[in-house]
Design a protein around this motif. Sequence first.
Motif, PDB file in Angstrom:
ATOM      1  N   ARG A  37      -2.799  17.684   1.505  1.00  0.00           N
ATOM      2  CA  ARG A  37      -2.166  18.384   0.196  1.00  0.00           C
ATOM      3  C   ARG A  37      -1.096  16.965  -0.011  1.00  0.00           C
ATOM      4  O   ARG A  37      -1.273  17.597  -1.327  1.00  0.00           O
ATOM      5  CB  ARG A  37      -1.291  19.128   1.355  1.00  0.00           C
ATOM      6  CG  ARG A  37      -1.055  20.399   1.987  1.00  0.00           C
ATOM      7  CD  ARG A  37      -0.572  21.788   2.568  1.00  0.00           C
ATOM      8  NE  ARG A  37       0.766  21.464   1.521  1.00  0.00           N
ATOM      9  CZ  ARG A  37       2.003  22.321   2.045  1.00  0.00           C
ATOM     10  NH1 ARG A  37       1.947  21.003   3.242  1.00  0.00           N
ATOM     11  NH2 ARG A  37       3.051  22.058   1.008  1.00  0.00           N
ATOM     12  N   LEU A  38      -1.429  16.312   0.497  1.00  0.00           N
ATOM     13  CA  LEU A  38      -1.087  14.963  -0.251  1.00  0.00           C
ATOM     14  C   LEU A  38      -1.916  14.407  -1.380  1.00  0.00           C
ATOM     15  O   LEU A  38      -1.493  14.686  -2.323  1.00  0.00           O
ATOM     16  CB  LEU A  38      -0.463  13.833   0.636  1.00  0.00           C
ATOM     17  CG  LEU A  38       0.045  12.102  -0.044  1.00  0.00           C
ATOM     18  CD1 LEU A  38       1.738  12.358  -0.601  1.00  0.00           C
ATOM     19  CD2 LEU A  38       0.242  11.806   1.158  1.00  0.00           C
ATOM     20  N   ASP A  44       3.836  15.390  -2.833  1.00  0.00           N
ATOM     21  CA  ASP A  44       4.541  14.207  -3.110  1.00  0.00           C
ATOM     22  C   ASP A  44       4.986  13.531  -1.862  1.00  0.00           C
ATOM     23  O   ASP A  44       5.432  13.792  -1.042  1.00  0.00           O
ATOM     24  CB  ASP A  44       5.886  13.900  -4.041  1.00  0.00           C
ATOM     25  CG  ASP A  44       6.832  14.638  -4.000  1.00  0.00           C
ATOM     26  OD1 ASP A  44       7.224  14.486  -2.327  1.00  0.00           O
ATOM     27  OD2 ASP A  44       7.805  14.193  -4.686  1.00  0.00           O
ATOM     28  N   LEU A  45       5.077  12.293  -2.144  1.00  0.00           N
ATOM     29  CA  LEU A  45       5.076  11.599  -0.176  1.00  0.00           C
ATOM     30  C   LEU A  45       6.782  11.638  -0.307  1.00  0.00           C
ATOM     31  O   LEU A  45       7.180  12.125   1.462  1.00  0.00           O
ATOM     32  CB  LEU A  45       5.607  10.059  -0.717  1.00  0.00           C
ATOM     33  CG  LEU A  45       5.599   9.105   0.002  1.00  0.00           C
ATOM     34  CD1 LEU A  45       4.657   9.191   1.072  1.00  0.00           C
ATOM     35  CD2 LEU A  45       5.349   7.910  -0.237  1.00  0.00           C
ATOM     36  N   ASP A  87       4.275   1.069   6.854  1.00  0.00           N
ATOM     37  CA  ASP A  87       3.236   0.211   7.157  1.00  0.00           C
ATOM     38  C   ASP A  87       2.307   1.042   7.214  1.00  0.00           C
ATOM     39  O   ASP A  87       1.489   0.768   7.240  1.00  0.00           O
ATOM     40  CB  ASP A  87       3.559  -1.433   8.094  1.00  0.00           C
ATOM     41  CG  ASP A  87       3.098  -2.517   7.650  1.00  0.00           C
ATOM     42  OD1 ASP A  87       2.286  -1.885   6.362  1.00  0.00           O
ATOM     43  OD2 ASP A  87       2.285  -3.351   8.051  1.00  0.00           O
ATOM     44  N   LEU A  88       1.943   1.410   8.276  1.00  0.00           N
ATOM     45  CA  LEU A  88       1.811   3.141   8.918  1.00  0.00           C
ATOM     46  C   LEU A  88       1.657   3.857   7.408  1.00  0.00           C
ATOM     47  O   LEU A  88       0.607   4.791   7.685  1.00  0.00           O
ATOM     48  CB  LEU A  88       2.552   3.378  10.922  1.00  0.00           C
ATOM     49  CG  LEU A  88       1.738   2.760  11.955  1.00  0.00           C
ATOM     50  CD1 LEU A  88       2.717   3.444  12.469  1.00  0.00           C
ATOM     51  CD2 LEU A  88       0.712   2.936  12.372  1.00  0.00           C
ATOM     52  N   LEU A  89       2.815   4.324   7.544  1.00  0.00           N
ATOM     53  CA  LEU A  89       3.140   4.994   6.054  1.00  0.00           C
ATOM     54  C   LEU A  89       1.857   4.888   5.010  1.00  0.00           C
ATOM     55  O   LEU A  89       1.136   5.897   4.536  1.00  0.00           O
ATOM     56  CB  LEU A  89       4.312   5.548   5.727  1.00  0.00           C
ATOM     57  CG  LEU A  89       4.442   6.589   4.516  1.00  0.00           C
ATOM     58  CD1 LEU A  89       4.008   8.118   5.689  1.00  0.00           C
ATOM     59  CD2 LEU A  89       6.488   6.724   4.130  1.00  0.00           C
ATOM     60  N   HIS A  90       2.369   3.693   4.840  1.00  0.00           N
ATOM     61  CA  HIS A  90       1.670   2.545   3.768  1.00  0.00           C
ATOM     62  C   HIS A  90       0.123   3.129   3.832  1.00  0.00           C
ATOM     63  O   HIS A  90      -0.463   3.689   3.424  1.00  0.00           O
ATOM     64  CB  HIS A  90       1.666   1.671   3.230  1.00  0.00           C
ATOM     65  CG  HIS A  90       0.970   0.999   2.263  1.00  0.00           C
ATOM     66  ND1 HIS A  90      -0.309  -0.209   2.121  1.00  0.00           N
ATOM     67  CD2 HIS A  90       1.167   0.874   0.647  1.00  0.00           C
ATOM     68  CE1 HIS A  90      -0.014  -0.337   0.945  1.00  0.00           C
ATOM     69  NE2 HIS A  90      -0.105   0.432   0.222  1.00  0.00           N
ATOM     70  N   THR A  91      -0.312   3.024   4.684  1.00  0.00           N
ATOM     71  CA  THR A  91      -1.605   2.800   5.443  1.00  0.00           C
ATOM     72  C   THR A  91      -2.162   4.092   5.262  1.00  0.00           C
ATOM     73  O   THR A  91      -3.368   4.177   4.898  1.00  0.00           O
ATOM     74  CB  THR A  91      -1.537   2.011   7.285  1.00  0.00           C
ATOM     75  OG1 THR A  91      -1.818   0.871   7.489  1.00  0.00           O
ATOM     76  CG2 THR A  91      -2.890   1.949   7.076  1.00  0.00           C
ATOM     77  N   ALA A  92      -1.302   5.127   5.792  1.00  0.00           N
ATOM     78  CA  ALA A  92      -2.147   5.808   6.330  1.00  0.00           C
ATOM     79  C   ALA A  92      -2.084   7.329   4.726  1.00  0.00           C
ATOM     80  O   ALA A  92      -3.275   7.931   4.403  1.00  0.00           O
ATOM     81  CB  ALA A  92      -1.762   7.195   6.719  1.00  0.00           C
ATOM     82  N   LEU A  97       7.403   4.678   0.448  1.00  0.00           N
ATOM     83  CA  LEU A  97       8.692   4.909   0.402  1.00  0.00           C
ATOM     84  C   LEU A  97       9.502   4.741  -0.732  1.00  0.00           C
ATOM     85  O   LEU A  97      10.458   3.489  -0.143  1.00  0.00           O
ATOM     86  CB  LEU A  97       8.736   6.495   1.543  1.00  0.00           C
ATOM     87  CG  LEU A  97      10.288   7.090   1.465  1.00  0.00           C
ATOM     88  CD1 LEU A  97       9.398   8.514   0.753  1.00  0.00           C
ATOM     89  CD2 LEU A  97      10.197   7.532   2.932  1.00  0.00           C
ATOM     90  N   PRO A  98      10.115   5.533  -1.618  1.00  0.00           N
ATOM     91  CA  PRO A  98      11.294   4.416  -2.259  1.00  0.00           C
ATOM     92  C   PRO A  98      12.460   4.841  -1.725  1.00  0.00           C
ATOM     93  O   PRO A  98      12.496   5.890  -0.541  1.00  0.00           O
ATOM     94  CB  PRO A  98      11.046   5.272  -3.445  1.00  0.00           C
ATOM     95  CG  PRO A  98      10.127   7.075  -3.325  1.00  0.00           C
ATOM     96  CD  PRO A  98       9.525   6.349  -2.245  1.00  0.00           C
ATOM     97  N   PRO A  99      13.189   3.820  -2.179  1.00  0.00           N
ATOM     98  CA  PRO A  99      14.919   4.307  -1.624  1.00  0.00           C
ATOM     99  C   PRO A  99      15.294   5.281  -1.394  1.00  0.00           C
ATOM    100  O   PRO A  99      14.427   6.432  -2.579  1.00  0.00           O
ATOM    101  CB  PRO A  99      15.392   3.117  -1.848  1.00  0.00           C
ATOM    102  CG  PRO A  99      14.382   2.525  -3.007  1.00  0.00           C
ATOM    103  CD  PRO A  99      13.451   3.078  -3.111  1.00  0.00           C
ATOM    104  N   ASP A 100      16.043   5.828  -0.999  1.00  0.00           N
ATOM    105  CA  ASP A 100      16.975   7.069  -0.755  1.00  0.00           C
ATOM    106  C   ASP A 100      17.983   6.840  -1.867  1.00  0.00           C
ATOM    107  O   ASP A 100      18.432   6.346  -2.395  1.00  0.00           O
ATOM    108  CB  ASP A 100      17.458   8.181  -0.058  1.00  0.00           C
ATOM    109  CG  ASP A 100      16.929   8.886   0.269  1.00  0.00           C
ATOM    110  OD1 ASP A 100      15.988   9.660   0.004  1.00  0.00           O
ATOM    111  OD2 ASP A 100      17.143   8.609   2.211  1.00  0.00           O
ATOM    112  N   ASP A 101      18.288   7.908  -2.800  1.00  0.00           N
ATOM    113  CA  ASP A 101      19.221   8.249  -4.322  1.00  0.00           C
ATOM    114  C   ASP A 101      20.428   8.734  -3.658  1.00  0.00           C
ATOM    115  O   ASP A 101      21.444   8.561  -4.944  1.00  0.00           O
ATOM    116  CB  ASP A 101      18.827   9.218  -5.055  1.00  0.00           C
ATOM    117  CG  ASP A 101      17.366   8.927  -5.445  1.00  0.00           C
ATOM    118  OD1 ASP A 101      17.209   7.181  -5.725  1.00  0.00           O
ATOM    119  OD2 ASP A 101      16.792   9.440  -6.409  1.00  0.00           O
TER     120      ASP A 101
END
Length: 102
Positions: A37-38, A44-45, A87-92, A97-101
Amino acid sequence: MFEVPTGVATTPVGSLDPARPAEQIEPTQAVRGALERLRAGELDLRGYVDAKVQEATAHLSALPPIELENIRSALRERLASDPTLTDLLHTATGEVLPPDDD
């Protein structure tokens, strides 16, 4: 030569439902995972992370809602801050993931 005894029902290999042969299952009936779905742009992420957190905590549904949300929040925070998990999230996903607002 191998023979199937009379009266024994057979199901095609790969069938998800023995009452329904595999070739009758429509591809659109398959459940799409969060990563698919992503990649399709449906999530979105942050939506992907939420879907994975929901999936990881689904077995905890008997907990009081506030406790369950605290656990989910902690998981989201950990995914955003732990270097190994980011790192795992980026690899997948190929995304960061941007920082929380908040």
